[in-house]
Design a protein around this motif. Structure first.
Motif, short mmCIF file in Angstrom:
data_model
loop_
_atom_site.label_atom_id
_atom_site.label_comp_id
_atom_site.label_asym_id
_atom_site.label_seq_id
_atom_site.Cartn_x
_atom_site.Cartn_y
_atom_site.Cartn_z
N THR A 51 4.67 -0.09 14.62
CA THR A 51 3.14 -0.33 15.88
C THR A 51 2.35 0.20 14.09
OG1 THR A 51 2.60 1.54 16.54
CG2 THR A 51 4.05 -0.13 18.23
N PRO A 52 0.44 -0.28 14.10
CA PRO A 52 0.15 -0.07 13.46
C PRO A 52 0.39 1.62 13.44
CG PRO A 52 -0.75 -1.76 14.46
CD PRO A 52 0.76 -1.27 15.53
N ARG A 53 0.12 1.95 14.24
CA ARG A 53 0.00 3.54 14.79
C ARG A 53 1.66 4.29 13.30
NH1 ARG A 53 -0.40 8.07 18.82
NH2 ARG A 53 -3.19 7.00 19.03
N GLY A 54 2.16 3.27 14.33
CA GLY A 54 3.86 3.75 13.37
C GLY A 54 3.55 3.31 11.06
N ARG A 55 2.88 2.25 10.86
CA ARG A 55 2.70 2.27 9.30
C ARG A 55 1.58 2.80 8.92
NH1 ARG A 55 3.03 -3.21 11.81
NH2 ARG A 55 0.75 -3.69 12.60
N ALA A 56 1.46 3.45 10.17
CA ALA A 56 0.05 4.46 9.24
C ALA A 56 1.02 5.08 8.60
CB ALA A 56 -0.54 4.97 9.68
N HIS A 100 5.65 -12.71 -9.45
CA HIS A 100 4.88 -12.16 -9.12
C HIS A 100 4.59 -11.04 -9.52
CE1 HIS A 100 4.84 -14.81 -4.89
NE2 HIS A 100 4.78 -15.55 -5.56
N GLY A 101 3.25 -10.11 -9.73
CA GLY A 101 3.38 -9.08 -9.51
C GLY A 101 2.71 -7.94 -9.04
N VAL A 102 3.64 -7.06 -8.89
CA VAL A 102 3.24 -6.35 -8.02
C VAL A 102 2.51 -4.57 -8.40
CG1 VAL A 102 3.99 -5.14 -5.48
CG2 VAL A 102 5.36 -7.32 -6.82
N SER A 103 1.51 -4.39 -7.61
CA SER A 103 1.02 -2.66 -8.01
C SER A 103 0.41 -2.43 -6.94
CB SER A 103 0.44 -2.87 -8.81
OG SER A 103 -1.18 -3.19 -8.88
N THR A 104 -0.47 -1.35 -6.14
CA THR A 104 -0.75 -0.59 -5.47
C THR A 104 -1.97 -0.66 -5.40
OG1 THR A 104 -0.35 1.56 -6.46
CG2 THR A 104 1.86 0.81 -4.85
N SER A 133 -0.93 6.91 -4.90
CA SER A 133 0.79 6.24 -4.89
C SER A 133 0.57 5.39 -5.95
CB SER A 133 1.15 6.71 -4.10
OG SER A 133 1.58 7.71 -3.08
N ARG A 134 1.90 4.96 -6.74
CA ARG A 134 1.81 4.39 -7.68
C ARG A 134 3.09 3.52 -7.93
NH1 ARG A 134 -3.18 3.26 -10.67
NH2 ARG A 134 -4.39 5.15 -10.18
N LEU A 135 4.01 2.46 -8.15
CA LEU A 135 4.92 1.74 -8.43
C LEU A 135 5.94 2.12 -9.58
CD1 LEU A 135 4.41 -1.25 -6.48
CD2 LEU A 135 5.81 0.21 -5.72
N LYS A 136 6.29 3.42 -10.08
CA LYS A 136 7.25 3.09 -11.16
C LYS A 136 7.47 1.12 -11.36
CE LYS A 136 8.66 7.73 -10.82
NZ LYS A 136 9.71 8.61 -10.87
N ARG A 137 7.75 1.67 -13.14
CA ARG A 137 8.26 0.15 -13.31
C ARG A 137 9.89 -0.11 -13.09
NH1 ARG A 137 4.50 -1.85 -17.07
NH2 ARG A 137 4.70 0.13 -17.74
N LEU A 138 9.80 -1.14 -12.47
CA LEU A 138 11.02 -2.29 -12.37
C LEU A 138 10.80 -3.41 -12.29
CD1 LEU A 138 11.62 -2.16 -9.00
CD2 LEU A 138 11.02 0.14 -8.79
N LEU A 188 0.18 -9.00 -7.00
CA LEU A 188 0.50 -8.51 -5.01
C LEU A 188 -0.03 -7.31 -4.98
CD1 LEU A 188 3.72 -10.39 -3.97
CD2 LEU A 188 1.16 -11.55 -4.18
N SER A 189 -0.97 -7.02 -3.94
CA SER A 189 -0.83 -4.83 -4.22
C SER A 189 -0.27 -4.79 -2.84
CB SER A 189 -2.92 -5.31 -3.55
OG SER A 189 -3.02 -3.55 -3.15
N ASP A 190 0.77 -3.67 -3.20
CA ASP A 190 0.63 -3.45 -2.09
C ASP A 190 0.48 -1.75 -2.14
OD1 ASP A 190 2.79 -2.13 -0.78
OD2 ASP A 190 4.64 -1.28 -1.57
N ALA A 191 -1.06 -1.63 -2.07
CA ALA A 191 -1.56 -0.46 -1.45
C ALA A 191 -1.55 -0.46 -0.51
CB ALA A 191 -3.44 -0.76 -1.39
N GLU A 192 -0.89 -1.16 0.51
CA GLU A 192 -0.13 0.16 1.81
C GLU A 192 0.83 0.42 2.15
OE1 GLU A 192 -2.74 0.61 4.00
OE2 GLU A 192 -3.97 -0.68 3.23
#
Length: 289
Positions: A84-89, A205-209, A251-256, A229-233
């Motif tokens: 749920t939204p509570r779970g994704r948090a 696609h590039g992805v970062s937070t 929190s930031r993604l490591k390069r991969l 694309l933003s993976d901020a969540e």
């Protein structure tokens, strides 16, 4: 239900949260539902726990509003369990625990945007080959939700720590974090070779937070012709257990780099990346294969 002392009346948000997710099985269930494992038998297979214990933990998480219980079959009635939204948090909590484990339990405590070739962290990423990316959507730099997997035969998802339009926007000490430098070079190398990826049947696609507005400013400054694309969540990070590090409280993604086919199966996982230009060529070669 498991016997334990309730902390729900304690005047502490940490204690109250632990009353819901303090049992270690519960966070592992959250971890696996984030990875796209939703059905009882699949969860039991992944976790190796008894049916009785799993039933108890699932009931507790549904009662707490962390999971929803949704029927997917009528005869007999069977259910799927989804966050749920509570779970994704809770996903940032999982990622913080993973980062702590990578850094302090399996590592030496150093903040890094990369890993050693022979590390268990690197083995975890390379083991993604053959696994399937669950359905999810990320905001692009226009603020529009987008599936990170495109409709092309292949999607190249290059994950990077962070790139900014202005040099002074980088967090303090960024250049001293091993593996953090090179995000602009990486994006520009994909930009310059985009036609070759397109000819090979791949979308990039590039992805970062980072926030979408930060990504948009960078994309405009560098003339990128593919979405960031933003993976901020941290949904993608949690779905694939991607390695992260923290800098400036984020929190930031490591390069991969991942090469994913249109059926959402990971076909190539490049990590660690020590030579950016070579990694772009490796991704292109994987698509061509």
């Amino acid at each position: 239900m498991p016997q334990r002392t309730s902390l729900s009346d304690a005047d502490c948000a940490i204690a109250q949260a632990l009353d819901v997710v303090g049992d270690w099985w519960t966070l592992l269930i959250v971890r696996d539902t984030a990875r796209g494992v939703h059905r009882f038998d699949a969860l039991q297979h992944e976790l190796g726990m008894s049916r009785k214990v799993l039933t108890e933990r699932l009931r507790m998480l549904v009662d707490a509003g962390v999971l929803s219980r949704d029927p997917y079959q009528d005869r007999p009635v069977r259910y799927e369990y989804r966050l749920t939204p509570r779970g994704r948090a809770l996903l940032p909590v999982l990622i913080a625990l993973q980062d702590w484990g990578d850094t302090w339990v399996m590592g030496d405590g150093e903040t890094m945007a990369t890993a050693a070739e022979a590390s268990r962290e690197a083995a975890r990423v390379r083991a993604l080959v053959g696994t399937r990316l669950p359905e999810l959507q990320l905001l692009d730099y226009e603020g529009v939700l987008r599936d990170p997997v495109a409709g092309a035969p292949y999607t190249v998802l290059y994950c990077f720590p962070g790139a900014y339009a202005r040099r002074d926007a980088y967090p303090p000490g960024w250049a001293e974090i091993p593996g953090a430098r090179g995000c602009t070079l990486e994006s520009c190398t994909y930009r310059d070779q985009l036609a070759e990826f397109t000819a090979a049947g791949a979308t990039v696609h590039g992805v970062s937070t980072q926030r979408p507005d930060e990504q948009r400013a960078f994309a405009d400054a560098e003339g990128l012709r593919f979405p960031l694309l933003s993976d901020a969540e941290l949904e993608l990070a949690a779905a694939l257990r991607l390695p992260t590090f923290r800098a400036a409280g984020v929190s930031r993604l490591k390069r991969l780099t991942l090469v994913v086919d249109r059926d959402r199966t990971v076909r190539e996982a490049l990590y660690p990346i020590t030579d950016i230009a070579a990694s772009v060529q490796a991704a292109l070669a994987a698509v061509r294969r």
